[in-house]
Design an enzyme around this catalytic site. Structure first.
Site, PDB file in Angstrom:
ATOM      1  N   HIS A  51      -3.197   0.138  -3.751  1.00  0.00           N
ATOM      2  CA  HIS A  51      -3.069   1.520  -3.185  1.00  0.00           C
ATOM      3  C   HIS A  51      -3.672   1.635  -4.602  1.00  0.00           C
ATOM      4  O   HIS A  51      -3.779   1.785  -5.951  1.00  0.00           O
ATOM      5  CB  HIS A  51      -2.485   2.043  -3.126  1.00  0.00           C
ATOM      6  CG  HIS A  51      -2.458   3.275  -2.916  1.00  0.00           C
ATOM      7  ND1 HIS A  51      -2.922   3.987  -1.778  1.00  0.00           N
ATOM      8  CD2 HIS A  51      -2.318   4.608  -3.889  1.00  0.00           C
ATOM      9  CE1 HIS A  51      -2.939   5.378  -1.919  1.00  0.00           C
ATOM     10  NE2 HIS A  51      -2.956   5.886  -3.074  1.00  0.00           N
ATOM     11  N   GLU A 103      -6.964  -3.123   7.160  1.00  0.00           N
ATOM     12  CA  GLU A 103      -7.519  -3.246   5.851  1.00  0.00           C
ATOM     13  C   GLU A 103      -5.978  -5.346   6.572  1.00  0.00           C
ATOM     14  O   GLU A 103      -6.123  -6.202   6.041  1.00  0.00           O
ATOM     15  CB  GLU A 103      -6.434  -3.209   5.222  1.00  0.00           C
ATOM     16  CG  GLU A 103      -7.872  -1.744   4.416  1.00  0.00           C
ATOM     17  CD  GLU A 103      -7.131  -0.692   4.041  1.00  0.00           C
ATOM     18  OE1 GLU A 103      -5.535  -1.074   3.692  1.00  0.00           O
ATOM     19  OE2 GLU A 103      -7.339   0.501   3.929  1.00  0.00           O
ATOM     20  N   GLU A 133       0.325   4.557   2.200  1.00  0.00           N
ATOM     21  CA  GLU A 133       0.132   5.395   3.562  1.00  0.00           C
ATOM     22  C   GLU A 133       0.863   4.959   4.066  1.00  0.00           C
ATOM     23  O   GLU A 133       1.429   6.301   4.786  1.00  0.00           O
ATOM     24  CB  GLU A 133      -1.589   5.703   4.239  1.00  0.00           C
ATOM     25  CG  GLU A 133      -2.501   5.752   2.870  1.00  0.00           C
ATOM     26  CD  GLU A 133      -3.109   5.005   2.339  1.00  0.00           C
ATOM     27  OE1 GLU A 133      -2.638   4.173   1.404  1.00  0.00           O
ATOM     28  OE2 GLU A 133      -4.147   5.350   1.504  1.00  0.00           O
ATOM     29  N   HIS A 173      -7.205   4.927   7.957  1.00  0.00           N
ATOM     30  CA  HIS A 173      -8.574   4.335   7.287  1.00  0.00           C
ATOM     31  C   HIS A 173      -9.025   3.260   6.766  1.00  0.00           C
ATOM     32  O   HIS A 173      -8.271   2.375   7.619  1.00  0.00           O
ATOM     33  CB  HIS A 173      -9.185   5.341   6.062  1.00  0.00           C
ATOM     34  CG  HIS A 173      -7.890   5.105   5.212  1.00  0.00           C
ATOM     35  ND1 HIS A 173      -6.540   5.356   4.794  1.00  0.00           N
ATOM     36  CD2 HIS A 173      -8.128   4.130   4.207  1.00  0.00           C
ATOM     37  CE1 HIS A 173      -5.573   4.447   4.103  1.00  0.00           C
ATOM     38  NE2 HIS A 173      -7.092   3.814   3.495  1.00  0.00           N
ATOM     39  N   HIS A 222      -0.949   0.886   6.218  1.00  0.00           N
ATOM     40  CA  HIS A 222      -1.710   1.674   7.619  1.00  0.00           C
ATOM     41  C   HIS A 222      -3.047   1.476   8.387  1.00  0.00           C
ATOM     42  O   HIS A 222      -3.279   0.408   8.301  1.00  0.00           O
ATOM     43  CB  HIS A 222      -2.350   2.458   6.724  1.00  0.00           C
ATOM     44  CG  HIS A 222      -3.491   2.316   5.714  1.00  0.00           C
ATOM     45  ND1 HIS A 222      -4.672   1.910   6.499  1.00  0.00           N
ATOM     46  CD2 HIS A 222      -3.826   2.270   4.349  1.00  0.00           C
ATOM     47  CE1 HIS A 222      -5.238   2.203   5.567  1.00  0.00           C
ATOM     48  NE2 HIS A 222      -4.153   2.206   3.986  1.00  0.00           N
ATOM     49  N   ASP A 229       0.579  -1.049   0.202  1.00  0.00           N
ATOM     50  CA  ASP A 229      -0.214  -0.037  -0.102  1.00  0.00           C
ATOM     51  C   ASP A 229       1.064   1.393   0.226  1.00  0.00           C
ATOM     52  O   ASP A 229       2.035   1.293  -0.353  1.00  0.00           O
ATOM     53  CB  ASP A 229      -0.974  -0.122   1.552  1.00  0.00           C
ATOM     54  CG  ASP A 229      -2.321   0.841   1.254  1.00  0.00           C
ATOM     55  OD1 ASP A 229      -2.181   1.841  -0.262  1.00  0.00           O
ATOM     56  OD2 ASP A 229      -2.490   0.377   1.899  1.00  0.00           O
TER      57      ASP A 229
END
Ligand SMILES: [Zn+2]
Length: 287
Positions: free
Chosen positions: A87, A162, A37, A144, A132, A35
């Site tokens: 992402h 996630e 972030e 998030h 993240h 990802d």
């Protein structure tokens, strides 16, 4: 002619030796989900948005962290590495930037696996890079859960980031998550869920700002960390949950009801299935 014959002979010997080595080497497959972030230096959404002024820079950092993880996996004996760009559009890693020993899974895929598309029971270990923490996590950078719309997502009472539900997807095919890189919050959060997996915190949140390692240092630590984690993969356990599964999804903006789901209050939905992938289909439809 004699010299040529000798050369042919040596060459044939080398070929058969190489073939012998390849036969002896047991397959070791590593799946990397990356990802953005949680990459070194990333602090706000424009850093990881294709319209952001520094997106190109963070793309190169993404490739650097991917390549460090790939190298660590091969140093640990990997024979096959797949990188899943996880992402947004899933088209952040530029194929030409990736270590040629790995294969890249690029682009949005249909179906519930999403950030884990491509995982199957032939893999031996999963590595998360650039991850993240879940929505609502304190002291976290860009926290998030999948979309900005999700307030919380839980399965059987366990609130999941996630990395949590992606670990469950790997657990379905008996593959453990062995390593996570991201901010300090996600490393702590995933250790809380999955047990004491290896990890590198490349940054930590300080009053909405990010204090972090240089990308170069982050990559050195990821390379060493992934190598150690893959070597010690037998210590990590696949993350599994007993079915049937009931999810509770809380969102800011309600989406149309997924077939079989129930609305239990303002912005709150539940869905039950014996199949975890059906739970993720419902989550993806209403998140
Ligand atoms: Zn992302």
């Amino acid at each position: 002619m004699k010299a040529l014959a000798t050369a042919v002979c040596i060459c044939a010997t080398l070929v058969s030796a190489a073939a012998g080595q390849a036969q002896q080497r047991a397959p070791l497959k590593v799946f990397i989900s990356i990802d953005m972030e949680g990459l070194a230096g990333v602090v706000t959404a424009p850093d990881v948005s294709s319209t952001g002024p520094d997106y190109a820079h963070f793309r190169t950092i993404m490739a650097g962290e991917a390549n460090a993880a790939i190298d660590g996996a091969f140093r640990a004996g990997a024979t096959d590495v797949i990188v899943r760009d996880s992402h947004g559009s899933k088209q952040n890693l530029l194929p030409g930037d990736l270590d040629p020993r790995a294969r890249l899974l690029r682009g949005v895929s249909a179906g519930p696996k999403n950030m884990m598309e491509g995982i199957d029971s032939t893999f031996d270990a999963v590595v998360f890079i650039g991850y993240h923490a879940k929505a609502g996590t304190p002291n976290a950078i860009l926290e998030h859960t999948s979309t900005g719309n999700v307030v919380d997502f839980s399965i059987n009472g366990v609130s999941l980031p996630e990395g949590g539900y992606n670990a469950l997807v790997a657990g379905l095919v008996d593959v453990p998550v062995v390593f996570v890189a991201g901010d300090q919050a996600v490393v702590d959060q995933l250790r809380g869920l999955l047990g004491p997996i290896d990890g590198v915190a490349v940054k930590q949140e300080i009053g909405d700002a990010s204090l972090g390692l240089s990308p170069k240092e982050a990559q050195d630590q990821i390379r060493r960390g992934v190598e150690t984690a893959v070597r010690n993969r037998a210590r990590a356990k696949p993350y599994v949950m007993k079915g049937p599964f009931t999810m509770i999804l809380r969102v800011k903006q309600e989406r149309p009801l997924h077939p079989g789901a129930q609305r239990t209050g303002a912005g709150q939905f539940t869905f039950t299935s014996p199949d975890l992938l059906q739970i993720l289909n419902a989550f993806n439809a209403m998140k």
